[in-house]
Enzyme design. Structure first.
Site, PDB file in Angstrom:
ATOM      1  N   HIS A 176       0.829  -1.206   0.000  1.00 37.12           N
ATOM      2  CA  HIS A 176       0.000   0.000   0.000  1.00 37.12           C
ATOM      3  C   HIS A 176       0.864   1.255   0.000  1.00 37.12           C
ATOM      4  O   HIS A 176       1.941   1.281   0.596  1.00 37.12           O
ATOM      5  CB  HIS A 176      -0.939  -0.003   1.210  1.00 37.12           C
ATOM      6  CG  HIS A 176      -2.057  -0.996   1.079  1.00 37.12           C
ATOM      7  ND1 HIS A 176      -1.846  -2.348   1.189  1.00 37.12           N
ATOM      8  CD2 HIS A 176      -3.386  -0.826   0.837  1.00 37.12           C
ATOM      9  CE1 HIS A 176      -3.007  -2.985   1.027  1.00 37.12           C
ATOM     10  NE2 HIS A 176      -3.940  -2.089   0.810  1.00 37.12           N
ATOM     11  N   PRO A 177       0.389   2.310  -0.666  1.00 40.48           N
ATOM     12  CA  PRO A 177       1.161   3.553  -0.738  1.00 40.48           C
ATOM     13  C   PRO A 177       0.996   4.400   0.516  1.00 40.48           C
ATOM     14  O   PRO A 177       0.045   4.230   1.284  1.00 40.48           O
ATOM     15  CB  PRO A 177       0.548   4.271  -1.945  1.00 40.48           C
ATOM     16  CG  PRO A 177      -0.898   3.835  -1.912  1.00 40.48           C
ATOM     17  CD  PRO A 177      -0.865   2.391  -1.446  1.00 40.48           C
ATOM     18  N   GLU A 184      -8.264   7.386  -6.715  1.00 41.11           N
ATOM     19  CA  GLU A 184      -9.637   7.867  -6.488  1.00 41.11           C
ATOM     20  C   GLU A 184      -9.935   7.990  -5.007  1.00 41.11           C
ATOM     21  O   GLU A 184     -10.592   8.942  -4.567  1.00 41.11           O
ATOM     22  CB  GLU A 184     -10.636   6.931  -7.163  1.00 41.11           C
ATOM     23  CG  GLU A 184     -10.611   6.994  -8.690  1.00 41.11           C
ATOM     24  CD  GLU A 184     -11.582   6.021  -9.334  1.00 41.11           C
ATOM     25  OE1 GLU A 184     -12.141   5.169  -8.600  1.00 41.11           O
ATOM     26  OE2 GLU A 184     -11.780   6.112 -10.563  1.00 41.11           O
TER      27      GLU A 184
END
Length: 295
Positions: free
Chosen positions: A70-71, A89
């Site tokens: 995950h970023p 998004e």
């Protein structure tokens, strides 16, 4: 994002099933691979339960790899390099693509502090939060121990995947991932609902600019035709509802002072339950108003 029916997922080849669900969990198609053999699923809740069980039963090193896929939030370098469509998004929905300099600095500080302490990215289901709420959550979770944060990261990945699944799969049942914010205006001067009042919903921010979330006009029932927020979680945070009542009474030739004693009425409130129903009505006369949390 093109949607797919649960019945089509149930009858798809294993490869097509995995391809359709590949990004329900960030860069982790192995989860869809694990549950493909459990088909057919009776509903989207059964499918989600299977995905969640696969995540929670994975070996610790596999879970750690999942977390590290995950970023970071609001990281300019990662955004420039490219996020998944879903992550982009989701971060945009919380306004993380348009932060003030002070907000960027705050996010950079807490991202670095979190990675320095835990060695993993901070993970939160951003669609359930406002910018201020995320920063508060960062500070709270920095006080935890590593084991607690690993468990919390897995829980948040489950929430993220539930919302992605809800957007992707069409089924007869629904996941309980949405909240609802509504309002209505009652004109206590006439004893009737108040139509034609302009309503504006603002998400308040401490470090950056507050932003308008919704605009609407009350109908003949004194309500808005659609919820002010619906079909998604209610982001945790502080809000202001603005009601333009001066124009409403002027158009009805109600005797008022010049300028009117009440022109635009602001109601400030907070949301703490993303999947809850908040009804924030206005009861108003040309000289007074009140509100409450309704249902």
């Amino acid at each position: 994002m093109s949607r797919i029916t649960l019945s089509d997922l149930n009858t798809a080849s294993a490869a097509d099933f995995v391809a359709a669900l590949a990004n329900v969990v960030e860069y982790s198609p192995w989860i869809a691979e694990q549950v493909a053999g459990q088909r057919p699923f009776a509903g989207i809740n059964d499918l989600y339960a299977a995905l969640k069980a696969a995540i929670q039963s994975a070996e610790p090193d596999v879970q750690l790899a999942l977390i590290r896929a995950h970023p970071d939030l609001a990281d300019k370098t990662q955004r420039a390099a490219g996020l998944t469509v879903e992550s982009n998004e989701e971060q945009n929905s919380a306004g993380l693509d348009r932060l003030s300099d002070a907000e960027y600095a705050a996010f950079e500080r807490v991202n670095n502090a979190y990675r320095d302490k835990f060695g993993i990215p901070y993970i939160v289901c951003v669609r359930r939060h406002s910018k201020d709420s995320i920063l508060r959550d960062f500070e709270t979770r920095l006080r935890n121990i590593a084991k607690t944060e690993t468990r919390r990261a897995i829980e948040e990945i489950g929430r993220i995947s539930a919302l992605r699944l809800d957007q992707l799969v069409i089924a007869d049942d629904r996941l309980k991932v949405h909240g609802r914010l509504s309002t209505h205006v009652l004109d206590n001067h006439s004893g009737k609902p108040a139509p034609g009042i302009a309503v504006e919903l603002v998400e308040l921010a401490s470090l950056g600019e507050s932003r308008v979330i919704a605009r609407a006009v009350t109908n003949d029932d004194g309500r808005t035709d659609q919820p002010l927020i619906g079909g998604r979680p209610l982001p945790i945070g502080r809000y202001e509802l603005k009601f333009s009542v001066g124009k409403y009474y002027a158009e009805r030739n109600v005797s008022m002072s010049d300028p009117p004693f009440l022109d635009e009425i602001p109601l400030r409130f907070a949301i703490s339950e993303p999947e809850g129903h908040y009804h924030v009505p206005l009861l108003v006369t040309p000289w007074s108003y009140s509100t409450y949390r309704g249902s």
